[in-house]
Every structure is written in structure tokens, then in C-alpha cells.
Design a protein around this motif. Structure first.
Motif, PDB file in Angstrom:
ATOM      1  N   PRO A 192     -16.227  33.954 -14.011  1.00 42.76           N
ATOM      2  CA  PRO A 192     -17.143  35.044 -13.433  1.00 42.76           C
ATOM      3  C   PRO A 192     -18.520  35.355 -14.013  1.00 42.76           C
ATOM      4  O   PRO A 192     -18.433  35.519 -15.181  1.00 42.76           O
ATOM      5  N   ARG A 193     -19.488  35.370 -13.226  1.00 43.76           N
ATOM      6  CA  ARG A 193     -20.772  35.748 -13.585  1.00 43.76           C
ATOM      7  C   ARG A 193     -20.866  37.445 -13.465  1.00 43.76           C
ATOM      8  O   ARG A 193     -20.397  38.207 -12.477  1.00 43.76           O
ATOM      9  N   LEU A 194     -21.276  38.117 -14.515  1.00 44.31           N
ATOM     10  CA  LEU A 194     -21.674  39.529 -14.450  1.00 44.31           C
ATOM     11  C   LEU A 194     -22.387  39.766 -13.321  1.00 44.31           C
ATOM     12  O   LEU A 194     -23.370  39.239 -13.062  1.00 44.31           O
ATOM     13  N   GLY A 195     -22.118  40.859 -12.794  1.00 38.43           N
ATOM     14  CA  GLY A 195     -22.853  41.778 -11.752  1.00 38.43           C
ATOM     15  C   GLY A 195     -22.235  41.161 -10.243  1.00 38.43           C
ATOM     16  O   GLY A 195     -22.599  42.204  -9.569  1.00 38.43           O
ATOM     17  N   ASP A 196     -21.882  39.988 -10.075  1.00 34.31           N
ATOM     18  CA  ASP A 196     -21.383  39.751  -8.704  1.00 34.31           C
ATOM     19  C   ASP A 196     -19.800  39.137  -8.806  1.00 34.31           C
ATOM     20  O   ASP A 196     -19.201  38.648  -7.787  1.00 34.31           O
ATOM     21  N   ASP A 197     -19.468  38.597  -9.883  1.00 35.21           N
ATOM     22  CA  ASP A 197     -18.288  38.079 -10.065  1.00 35.21           C
ATOM     23  C   ASP A 197     -18.137  36.761  -9.465  1.00 35.21           C
ATOM     24  O   ASP A 197     -17.009  36.067  -9.185  1.00 35.21           O
ATOM     25  N   ALA A 198     -19.322  36.156  -8.962  1.00 34.40           N
ATOM     26  CA  ALA A 198     -19.445  34.929  -8.367  1.00 34.40           C
ATOM     27  C   ALA A 198     -19.023  33.791  -9.379  1.00 34.40           C
ATOM     28  O   ALA A 198     -19.700  33.755 -10.494  1.00 34.40           O
ATOM     29  N   SER A 199     -18.126  32.935  -9.118  1.00 30.22           N
ATOM     30  CA  SER A 199     -17.677  32.014 -10.127  1.00 30.22           C
ATOM     31  C   SER A 199     -18.889  30.910 -10.534  1.00 30.22           C
ATOM     32  O   SER A 199     -19.720  30.732  -9.403  1.00 30.22           O
ATOM     33  N   ARG A 200     -19.075  30.531 -11.703  1.00 27.32           N
ATOM     34  CA  ARG A 200     -19.951  29.597 -11.998  1.00 27.32           C
ATOM     35  C   ARG A 200     -19.084  28.655 -12.635  1.00 27.32           C
ATOM     36  O   ARG A 200     -18.225  28.648 -13.636  1.00 27.32           O
ATOM     37  N   THR A 201     -19.572  27.254 -12.476  1.00 30.29           N
ATOM     38  CA  THR A 201     -19.177  26.130 -13.485  1.00 30.29           C
ATOM     39  C   THR A 201     -20.205  25.529 -14.135  1.00 30.29           C
ATOM     40  O   THR A 201     -21.378  25.704 -13.865  1.00 30.29           O
ATOM     41  N   LYS A 202     -19.655  24.352 -15.154  1.00 30.40           N
ATOM     42  CA  LYS A 202     -20.870  23.885 -15.805  1.00 30.40           C
ATOM     43  C   LYS A 202     -21.720  22.922 -14.545  1.00 30.40           C
ATOM     44  O   LYS A 202     -22.872  22.922 -14.952  1.00 30.40           O
ATOM     45  N   GLY A 203     -21.308  22.682 -13.584  1.00 30.34           N
ATOM     46  CA  GLY A 203     -21.946  21.941 -12.515  1.00 30.34           C
ATOM     47  C   GLY A 203     -23.098  22.638 -11.934  1.00 30.34           C
ATOM     48  O   GLY A 203     -24.017  22.212 -11.578  1.00 30.34           O
ATOM     49  N   ASN A 204     -22.911  24.145 -12.017  1.00 28.72           N
ATOM     50  CA  ASN A 204     -23.913  24.900 -11.513  1.00 28.72           C
ATOM     51  C   ASN A 204     -25.258  24.937 -12.143  1.00 28.72           C
ATOM     52  O   ASN A 204     -26.402  24.959 -11.932  1.00 28.72           O
ATOM     53  N   TYR A 205     -25.247  24.181 -13.406  1.00 26.11           N
ATOM     54  CA  TYR A 205     -26.484  24.295 -14.485  1.00 26.11           C
ATOM     55  C   TYR A 205     -26.852  22.740 -14.498  1.00 26.11           C
ATOM     56  O   TYR A 205     -27.773  22.405 -15.287  1.00 26.11           O
ATOM     57  N   ARG A 206     -26.120  21.811 -13.859  1.00 29.69           N
ATOM     58  CA  ARG A 206     -26.599  20.442 -14.037  1.00 29.69           C
ATOM     59  C   ARG A 206     -28.141  20.222 -13.503  1.00 29.69           C
ATOM     60  O   ARG A 206     -28.511  20.738 -12.689  1.00 29.69           O
ATOM     61  N   GLY A 207     -28.882  19.495 -14.236  1.00 32.45           N
ATOM     62  CA  GLY A 207     -30.299  19.339 -14.085  1.00 32.45           C
ATOM     63  C   GLY A 207     -31.214  20.055 -14.898  1.00 32.45           C
ATOM     64  O   GLY A 207     -32.270  19.945 -14.946  1.00 32.45           O
ATOM     65  N   GLN A 208     -30.375  21.082 -15.639  1.00 32.16           N
ATOM     66  CA  GLN A 208     -31.283  21.831 -16.481  1.00 32.16           C
ATOM     67  C   GLN A 208     -30.895  21.639 -17.966  1.00 32.16           C
ATOM     68  O   GLN A 208     -29.620  21.523 -18.218  1.00 32.16           O
ATOM     69  N   VAL A 209     -31.745  22.018 -18.665  1.00 31.86           N
ATOM     70  CA  VAL A 209     -31.269  21.791 -20.439  1.00 31.86           C
ATOM     71  C   VAL A 209     -30.610  23.448 -20.311  1.00 31.86           C
ATOM     72  O   VAL A 209     -31.269  24.201 -20.014  1.00 31.86           O
ATOM     73  N   VAL A 210     -29.611  23.485 -21.280  1.00 29.57           N
ATOM     74  CA  VAL A 210     -29.084  24.493 -21.369  1.00 29.57           C
ATOM     75  C   VAL A 210     -28.740  25.205 -22.890  1.00 29.57           C
ATOM     76  O   VAL A 210     -28.103  24.258 -23.582  1.00 29.57           O
ATOM     77  N   LEU A 211     -29.210  26.088 -23.197  1.00 29.25           N
ATOM     78  CA  LEU A 211     -28.888  26.791 -24.414  1.00 29.25           C
ATOM     79  C   LEU A 211     -27.461  27.699 -24.260  1.00 29.25           C
ATOM     80  O   LEU A 211     -27.798  28.787 -23.617  1.00 29.25           O
ATOM     81  N   LEU A 212     -26.441  27.208 -24.414  1.00 27.85           N
ATOM     82  CA  LEU A 212     -25.106  27.908 -24.268  1.00 27.85           C
ATOM     83  C   LEU A 212     -24.828  28.595 -25.577  1.00 27.85           C
ATOM     84  O   LEU A 212     -24.446  28.300 -26.521  1.00 27.85           O
TER      85      LEU A 212
END
Length: 185
Positions: free
Chosen positions: A54-74
Motif C-alpha cells: 500500500p502507498r502512504l496517503g491513499d492505500d492504493a496498492s503498488r507493484t514493481k510493475g508500476n515503476y517499469r520504464g523508470q530507473v528506481v532508487l529503492l
């Protein structure tokens, strides 16, 4: 099968593996840039574990796929962790430097809850997603023992480099590394 044939097959397989590793997207990241930024480079991109948090603020679920196409600093962190609290503003500044580009910081809070994170933030909004890992399953899957632990992922969601411990994430060396990763593909 004779010994010389077996050795030839092994050499050919090793050569093919090395060729694949150097040709794989993400493998071209200059390891000297990675080391200069204080991270440990991985010889080949590693498949990052999947997650749903869940994402802070709205509890919408996020997956690794939501960030596909971006370089991510995890970044695995916790609001109760003094080194994490100290490094957090540098993550915000890093994200702001790359606003509008195919890069994002992704902060996963471990063994923490939304109340603690919101208390730490004091009402201010951050320029990246904060995900809540109350069960620590995602941190365990990434082998993030303790906090902070940070990984650099390519646009395909593969691990390129990692680091345990805090850092100044908007340092010139880190900005050069992120710039190279963003421009690589």
C-alpha cells in the motif's frame, strides 16, 4: 565424450554467458561510477523480487510493475531509524533534481506504519511514493536486513547495484550515476 570436447563446450558456454552479460541492458553501467557513488555493482542485472504494497496517503496498492520504464532508487527505511531520518532529505533533493525524467526514488518503510511515517513527515508532502511494508515480507525478499538498505534498479526492474547504510543520496557522484542510468537506455 572426450575431455578436449568437454573443455571446448565449457569454454563456448562461458564465452556465450560473458557475451550475454555484457550485452544485457543495464550491464553497460560503468562500475567505476557505481563504486564512486558508494554502491556495490552487480556483475549482471539481477531479477528484483515482485511486491504489492500500500502507498502512504491513499492505500492504493503498488507493484514493481508500476515503476517499469523508470530507473528506481529503492530505499528500505523506517521513520524510527535515526540514520534513515538523517538521509531522507537527500532522497527528496535527489528526486527533485530528476523531476520530469524517467527516474524515481521509491521509499519502502519497514516494520513501521502510516502513523509513524506521517508523524515523521510532519504534514509535508514528498516528491516520491512511500510504500508501507508492515509485514517485512518485501524487505525479506530483497534481503534488506536492517535499514537503511538501498538498491538501484534499471527500467526493467532489475537490480544493478546496492548499498547497506545511510548515504548523502544527492551527492555529485550519485547524481552522475543516476544520470548515466537514465541515459543508458
Amino acid at each position: 565424450m572426450n575431455a578436449s570436447f568437454s573443455k571446448a563446450v565449457c569454454r563456448a558456454a562461458l564465452a556465450a554467458l560473458l557475451l550475454w552479460a555484457t550485452a544485457a541492458p543495464g550491464a553497460g553501467l560503468d562500475t567505476s561510477l557505481v563504486r564512486a557513488a558508494g554502491m556495490k555493482p552487480y556483475p549482471v542485472p539481477l531479477t528484483a523480487p515482485a511486491f504489492r504494497l500500500p502507498r502512504l496517503g491513499d492505500d492504493a496498492s503498488r507493484t514493481k510493475g508500476n515503476y517499469r520504464g523508470q530507473v528506481v532508487l529503492l530505499n528500505f527505511w523506517a521513520s524510527w531509524c535515526p540514520p534513515c531520518r538523517e538521509e531522507f532529505p537527500s532522497l527528496e533533493r535527489l528526486q527533485e533534481q530528476f523531476e520530469g525524467e524517467e527516474f524515481t526514488v521509491l521509499a519502502v518503510t519497514v516494520a513501521d506504519d502510516a502513523v509513524g511515517v506521517e508523524r515523521f513527515l510532519g504534514g509535508r508532502e514528498v516528491p516520491f511514493d512511500i510504500l508501507i511494508d508492515t509485514t517485512e515480507r518485501t524487505a525479506d525478499a530483497y534481503r534488506a536486513a536492517g535499514v537503511p538498505v538501498t538498491y538501484l534498479l534499471d527500467r526493467e526492474g532489475r537490480l544493478l547495484a546496492g548499498k547497506s547504510g545511510p548515504d548523502e543520496w544527492d551527492s555529485p557522484a550519485m547524481v552522475r550515476l543516476i544520470r548515466a542510468a537514465v541515459e543508458e537506455q
